[in-house]
Write a protein that holds these residues in place. Structure first.
Motif, short mmCIF file in Angstrom:
data_model
loop_
_atom_site.label_atom_id
_atom_site.label_comp_id
_atom_site.label_asym_id
_atom_site.label_seq_id
_atom_site.Cartn_x
_atom_site.Cartn_y
_atom_site.Cartn_z
N SER A 132 42.59 43.61 42.67
CA SER A 132 41.35 42.84 42.48
C SER A 132 40.64 43.24 41.19
CB SER A 132 40.42 43.06 43.68
OG SER A 132 39.98 44.41 43.75
N MET A 133 40.85 44.48 40.75
CA MET A 133 40.22 44.92 39.50
C MET A 133 40.76 44.12 38.31
SD MET A 133 39.97 49.07 39.97
CE MET A 133 41.75 49.28 40.14
N TYR A 134 42.06 43.84 38.33
CA TYR A 134 42.65 43.09 37.23
C TYR A 134 42.37 41.59 37.36
CZ TYR A 134 44.69 47.36 35.58
OH TYR A 134 44.84 48.63 35.07
N GLY A 135 42.14 41.11 38.58
CA GLY A 135 41.64 39.75 38.74
C GLY A 135 40.26 39.60 38.13
N PHE A 136 39.44 40.62 38.34
CA PHE A 136 38.10 40.63 37.73
C PHE A 136 38.20 40.62 36.20
CE2 PHE A 136 34.77 43.31 35.84
CZ PHE A 136 33.64 42.57 36.17
N LEU A 137 39.11 41.44 35.65
CA LEU A 137 39.27 41.49 34.20
C LEU A 137 39.77 40.16 33.64
CD1 LEU A 137 40.84 45.05 33.73
CD2 LEU A 137 38.51 44.33 33.17
N LEU A 138 40.64 39.49 34.37
CA LEU A 138 41.11 38.17 33.94
C LEU A 138 39.95 37.18 33.87
CD1 LEU A 138 43.26 36.05 33.28
CD2 LEU A 138 43.67 35.82 35.75
N GLY A 139 39.13 37.15 34.92
CA GLY A 139 37.98 36.24 34.92
C GLY A 139 37.01 36.57 33.81
N LEU A 140 36.76 37.87 33.59
CA LEU A 140 35.84 38.28 32.53
C LEU A 140 36.38 37.86 31.17
CD1 LEU A 140 33.29 39.92 31.74
CD2 LEU A 140 34.77 41.93 31.59
N GLY A 141 37.68 38.06 30.95
CA GLY A 141 38.27 37.68 29.67
C GLY A 141 38.16 36.20 29.40
N LEU A 142 38.37 35.37 30.42
CA LEU A 142 38.26 33.92 30.25
C LEU A 142 36.83 33.50 29.93
CD1 LEU A 142 40.59 32.74 33.17
CD2 LEU A 142 41.00 32.42 30.72
N VAL A 143 35.86 34.10 30.62
CA VAL A 143 34.45 33.77 30.37
C VAL A 143 34.05 34.14 28.95
CG1 VAL A 143 32.08 34.36 30.99
CG2 VAL A 143 33.75 33.88 32.79
N TRP A 159 34.22 49.90 43.80
CA TRP A 159 33.85 48.97 44.88
C TRP A 159 34.98 47.96 45.13
CZ3 TRP A 159 33.05 43.71 45.50
CH2 TRP A 159 32.37 43.32 46.66
N LEU A 160 35.52 47.37 44.07
CA LEU A 160 36.60 46.39 44.22
C LEU A 160 37.84 47.02 44.86
CD1 LEU A 160 36.34 44.54 40.78
CD2 LEU A 160 35.96 43.52 43.04
N ASN A 161 38.18 48.23 44.41
CA ASN A 161 39.35 48.89 44.97
C ASN A 161 39.16 49.21 46.45
OD1 ASN A 161 41.90 50.56 44.77
ND2 ASN A 161 40.44 52.17 45.29
N GLN A 162 37.98 49.67 46.79
CA GLN A 162 37.71 50.06 48.17
C GLN A 162 37.76 48.86 49.12
OE1 GLN A 162 34.21 52.46 48.60
NE2 GLN A 162 34.23 52.40 50.83
N HIS A 163 37.31 47.69 48.66
CA HIS A 163 37.20 46.53 49.54
C HIS A 163 38.37 45.55 49.42
CE1 HIS A 163 32.98 47.96 49.53
NE2 HIS A 163 32.94 47.45 50.74
N TYR A 164 38.98 45.47 48.24
CA TYR A 164 39.99 44.42 48.03
C TYR A 164 41.30 44.94 47.44
CZ TYR A 164 35.84 41.54 48.66
OH TYR A 164 34.70 40.97 49.15
N GLY A 165 41.40 46.23 47.16
CA GLY A 165 42.64 46.77 46.60
C GLY A 165 42.63 46.78 45.08
N TRP A 166 43.57 47.52 44.50
CA TRP A 166 43.55 47.74 43.06
C TRP A 166 43.80 46.46 42.26
CZ3 TRP A 166 47.55 46.86 39.67
CH2 TRP A 166 48.83 46.66 40.21
N ALA A 189 39.91 54.69 40.89
CA ALA A 189 40.95 54.27 41.82
C ALA A 189 42.32 54.84 41.47
CB ALA A 189 41.02 52.74 41.83
N MET A 190 42.40 55.79 40.55
CA MET A 190 43.69 56.30 40.11
C MET A 190 44.53 56.84 41.26
SD MET A 190 43.13 58.24 36.47
CE MET A 190 43.03 57.35 34.93
#
Length: 391
Positions: free
Chosen positions: A160-171, A151-158, A27-28
């Motif tokens: 969303s990738m860091y939202g995913f990383l936040l959730g992954l880090g918490l889990v 996939w996240l960038n294409q459907h929800y914008g860049w 997504a760069m």
């Protein structure tokens, strides 16, 4: 914990750092447009992540030798979560750099300890074998990250990738709180000050050579990851196509690490590292050769990257094991030096290449060849840190 459980938890704790490093690669171009910066500015995000990822390992390693692995790991994961929150709260380029810096400072704990945990439990050929398992497992995150990021960038914008990383880090933080058990008993800890501990480890000549090989190999690897998207985009590819091509070399890294695990008890350290060097040099030459033929440039970029990754996959577990083996009571310090120097060197290397007039495939091939040549040079001395287990 059993050896397999420890490997699984080690892979999981490193997953955040591995995914953070490659999730946004496809997504760069879109990120540069959204943040209103040039495409040349986006590789700096990886540099801002890798420099603290390297620097803070120098702190986490000795701290874990003194206070144990568990508290250091949990503190680092919490810092990583904070960095992800900063990026989401203020989605501008400057905060992306700052948040990446904080993320790197946090995941440095896992980066340092992933080398120490195996040494806490294993030694000799068994240490090489289990480090190979860890290397194979760690490759799963970079395999999935570009696909998920595209996939996240294409459907929800860049963002969303860091939202995913936040959730992954918490889990992962929650998993470690519940299941991770201390691997360094109190009686094996030491209170030696940080500077003498580093002097003790660096005094070992075999350690310094293994460290040099790891730094040179990682610098080439991280450069390839950072500029691949920019070079591939010149062939008019979509972000999804770029993400698919980006992951093609990664299974070969997996294969190299598997070879290290399978041959740990029958091949010598030197023999495995010689084969790894051959892969690095061949990959660099293929990337360079492809750049001189327009129709084969992309094929050379991907295939050459695959050979380089295969060599790195074989080298990393062998060199790591050879380096930490002599230091049962300083494995945290030794692991910090390995991870810290490799990632700090890689980050500084990326920041330095940003000052080049241009980055194209011939330049990439030449730099990869220089890194591979350094590995060969460090391999020339005959003495090893690990005893020779086989032929």
């Amino acid at each position: 914990m059993s050896g397999l459980s420890l490997v699984l938890l080690t892979v999981l704790m490193v997953a955040t750092g591995q995914m953070t490093q490659t999730l946004y690669v496809p997504a760069m171009g879109d990120m540069a447009e959204a943040l209103q910066v040039s495409g040349q500015a986006l590789p700096l995000v990886m540099g801002f992540y890798l420099v603290p990822y390297g620097l803070f390992q120098f702190i986490y390693g000795p701290l874990s030798d003194r206070h144990g692995r568990r508290p250091v790991l949990l503190a680092g994961l919490a810092i990583y979560v904070l960095g992800s929150v900063l990026i989401l709260l203020v989605p501008v380029y400057s905060m992306l750099l700052l948040g990446s810096f904080v993320q790197g400072a946090g995941t440095a704990a896992a980066g340092s300890l992933c080398r120490s945990l195996m040494r806490d439990r294993f030694e000799g050929a068994e240490l090489v074998r289990y480090n190979g398992y860890v290397s194979m497992g760690i490759m799963l995150a970079p395999l999935l990250a570009p696909l998920a990021g595209g996939w996240l960038n294409q459907h929800y914008g860049w963002q969303s990738m860091y939202g995913f990383l936040l959730g992954l880090g918490l889990v992962i933080l929650l998993v470690m709180v519940v299941w991770f058990r201390e691997t360094l008993p109190v009686e094996r800890r030491h209170v030696q000050p940080m500077l003498p501990a580093y002097q003790h480890v660096l005094h070992h000549g075999g350690f310094r050579r293994q460290l040099g090989m790891l730094i040179a190999t990682f610098a080439g690897l991280i450069l390839y990851e950072a500029v691949f998207s920019v070079l591939a985009a010149r062939h008019q590819l979509t972000s999804t196509q770029i993400s698919l091509l980006f992951i093609l070399p990664l299974p070969l890294y997996f294969g190299g690490a598997m070879l290290a695990s399978c041959k740990a008890s029958s091949w010598s350290v030197r023999r495995m590292q010689a084969w790894a060097s051959l892969g690095l040099v061949s990959g660099a030459l293929l990337v360079l050769a492809g750049s001189f033929s327009g129709q084969w440039a992309l094929a050379g970029l991907v295939a050459g990257g695959g050979l380089y990754f295969a060599g790195a996959g074989l080298l990393f577990p062998v060199a790591t094991s050879a380096a930490v083996s002599p230091f049962p009571q300083h494995s945290g310090t030794a692991g910090a030096l390995l991870g810290g120097c490799a990632n700090l060197g890689g980050g500084l290397f990326l920041l330095g290449q940003g000052a080049l007039p241009q980055m194209n495939q011939p330049v990439l091939g030449g730099l990869l060849l220089a890194c591979a040549g350094l590995v060969v040079w460090f391999l020339l001395p005959a003495d090893e840190a690990l005893p020779e287990p086989g032929v």
